[in-house]
Design an enzyme around this catalytic site. Structure first.
Site, PDB file in Angstrom:
ATOM      1  N   CYS A  28     -84.214  71.819  11.756  1.00 51.44           N
ATOM      2  CA  CYS A  28     -83.525  72.142  10.503  1.00 51.44           C
ATOM      3  C   CYS A  28     -84.464  72.743   9.460  1.00 51.44           C
ATOM      4  O   CYS A  28     -84.106  73.686   8.753  1.00 51.44           O
ATOM      5  CB  CYS A  28     -82.806  70.925   9.937  1.00 51.44           C
ATOM      6  SG  CYS A  28     -83.864  69.499   9.597  1.00 51.44           S
ATOM      7  N   HIS A  57     -83.241  65.138   7.378  1.00 52.79           N
ATOM      8  CA  HIS A  57     -82.486  66.399   7.418  1.00 52.79           C
ATOM      9  C   HIS A  57     -82.824  67.249   6.195  1.00 52.79           C
ATOM     10  O   HIS A  57     -83.331  66.745   5.187  1.00 52.79           O
ATOM     11  CB  HIS A  57     -80.984  66.117   7.449  1.00 52.79           C
ATOM     12  CG  HIS A  57     -80.148  67.302   7.849  1.00 52.79           C
ATOM     13  ND1 HIS A  57     -80.515  68.185   8.834  1.00 52.79           N
ATOM     14  CD2 HIS A  57     -78.956  67.765   7.368  1.00 52.79           C
ATOM     15  CE1 HIS A  57     -79.587  69.119   8.968  1.00 52.79           C
ATOM     16  NE2 HIS A  57     -78.640  68.883   8.094  1.00 52.79           N
ATOM     17  N   ASP A  75     -75.744  74.414   5.906  1.00 54.87           N
ATOM     18  CA  ASP A  75     -76.303  73.373   6.765  1.00 54.87           C
ATOM     19  C   ASP A  75     -76.652  73.982   8.121  1.00 54.87           C
ATOM     20  O   ASP A  75     -75.782  74.556   8.781  1.00 54.87           O
ATOM     21  CB  ASP A  75     -75.281  72.246   6.950  1.00 54.87           C
ATOM     22  CG  ASP A  75     -75.877  71.008   7.599  1.00 54.87           C
ATOM     23  OD1 ASP A  75     -76.806  71.133   8.416  1.00 54.87           O
ATOM     24  OD2 ASP A  75     -75.394  69.893   7.300  1.00 54.87           O
TER      25      ASP A  75
END
Length: 374
Positions: free
Chosen positions: A160, A292, A313
């Site tokens: 991520c 995250h 995202d």
């Protein structure tokens, strides 16, 4: 020794000897009992210490796996393993496996992302949608154009931070203000290339503390990165940025209203006109929390003055993101992006916000200050 009265000296002597033998036996028994208790306690201490060391080793290995530092390979190895599983399960044909492997090897060789997880045009679609939205949005501020990148077979579960850097960089590359600093980076780099770029920043002297955490090595691993690595990489490219910590909740129920207020100020400064929809020239914001990270691409102010972030995202697929390009008038697709104050309840957040460019002298000062993130 006792209260017995003896009338015969021989009987008395025998009785005294019995007492002495009994005392000696009891004393020896006490010593043996003490030795046994000590031995048992030592064995128990050693057993507990062994179990604790075993637990610590297992926990350390778990953390290594979690953060991609277990020497199990990096992007390439995970990509190939996941494709092999897809073939074994009948979800991918062998010819597709070989084609995708060839494409992946070409991307790794060039250092350029293959663009297969990219969705472009979402910010432009949002701008059009908000022009016609009349329900409850009083104002909305949007970043400059940003491409969305999602995780692939090669980085699912750990990529991520890299994907968010690609999003941020995609916006900077569309802004001529950053042309000079990004002269050597005209295309979006692949994840292994980003890892090498961060290692280059460490070698220049950025964030030695963070570099030591990774043993100065990212390339070929599945190591997670966060705000510090993004800061170091951007600064090494002469992009001026700063890390802001929101280290504890500032609202009821573990919420972070000050985070929302900071982001509102970031977008609305120099963009405070009466227009309902403001498409700013501001780059997006890197948003990190435990486990995250996401990319802030805008913020809504509702008619009741409440605030709502708009987030890209990396965990959201391109199929989902492309729905936003065909935005329905009811705005249901925006659920993918919208996060209200009550939705962000992690204990801590960090953001990396771009704030211009650095001269060579300013970059040298940043290196000498040994930028740290604790």
């Amino acid at each position: 020794m006792c209260s017995l009265t003896c009338t015969n000296i021989q009987i008395l002597e025998e009785h005294v000897d019995l007492h002495l033998e009994e005392h000696s036996f009891l004393e020896g028994g006490n010593i043996r009992d003490l030795e046994l208790a000590q031995r048992l306690q030592t064995e128990e201490d050693e057993r507990q210490r062994s179990e604790e060391e075993k637990r610590e080793r297992e926990e350390f290995k778990k953390l290594q796996r979690q953060y991609g530092l277990d020497n199990s390979g990096g992007f390439k190895q995970q990509f190939l393993r996941n494709m092999e599983r897809e073939v074994d399960r009948g979800r991918m044909q062998p010819f597709e496996y070989h084609k995708r492997k060839a494409d992946m090897m070409e991307s790794l060789a060039s250092g350029i992302d293959d663009g297969k997880t990219k969705t472009s045009g979402v910010i432009e679609a949002l701008c059009k949608y908000y022009q016609n939205e009349t329900k409850d949005v009083r104002h909305v501020w949007l970043s400059a154009g940003v491409d969305h990148f999602h995780s692939s077979l090669g980085d699912r579960g750990w990529g991520c931070g890299y994907r968010n850097f690609q999003m941020l960089l995609s916006s900077l590359l569309q802004n001529s203000f950053y042309n000079d600093c990004l002269r050597g980076t005209t295309l979006i780099p692949s994840i292994p290339k980003i890892q090498s770029m961060i290692e280059d920043a460490w070698r220049e002297g950025f964030d030695p503390h963070g570099a030591s955490h990774f043993n100065n090595r990212l390339h070929g691993s599945k190591a997670w990165i966060g705000a510090c690595e993004i800061y170091s990489l951007l600064t090494s490219l002469r992009i001026k940025c700063r890390i802001i910590d929101f280290h504890k909740p500032t609202g009821p129920m573990g919420t972070h209203p000050r985070l929302f207020e900071w982001i509102l100020h970031y977008y609305s400064t120099d963009n405070e006109g009466g227009a309902k929809v403001v498409c700013t020239s501001k780059p997006p914001i890197y948003l990190q929390h435990q486990g995250h990270s996401r990319t802030v691409v805008g913020i809504e102010e509702k008619k009741n003055k409440s605030l709502c972030l708009l987030l890209f995202d990396p965990g959201c697929s391109s199929q989902e993101m492309q729905k936003l390009l065909k935005q329905n008038s009811d705005g249901t697709g925006l659920k993918l992006l919208r996060k209200f104050v009550g939705s962000l309840k992690e204990k801590q957040y960090q953001i990396v916000a771009v704030d211009g460019v650095l001269s060579l002298e300013e970059k040298a000062v940043s290196i000498s200050e040994n930028s740290l993130c604790l």
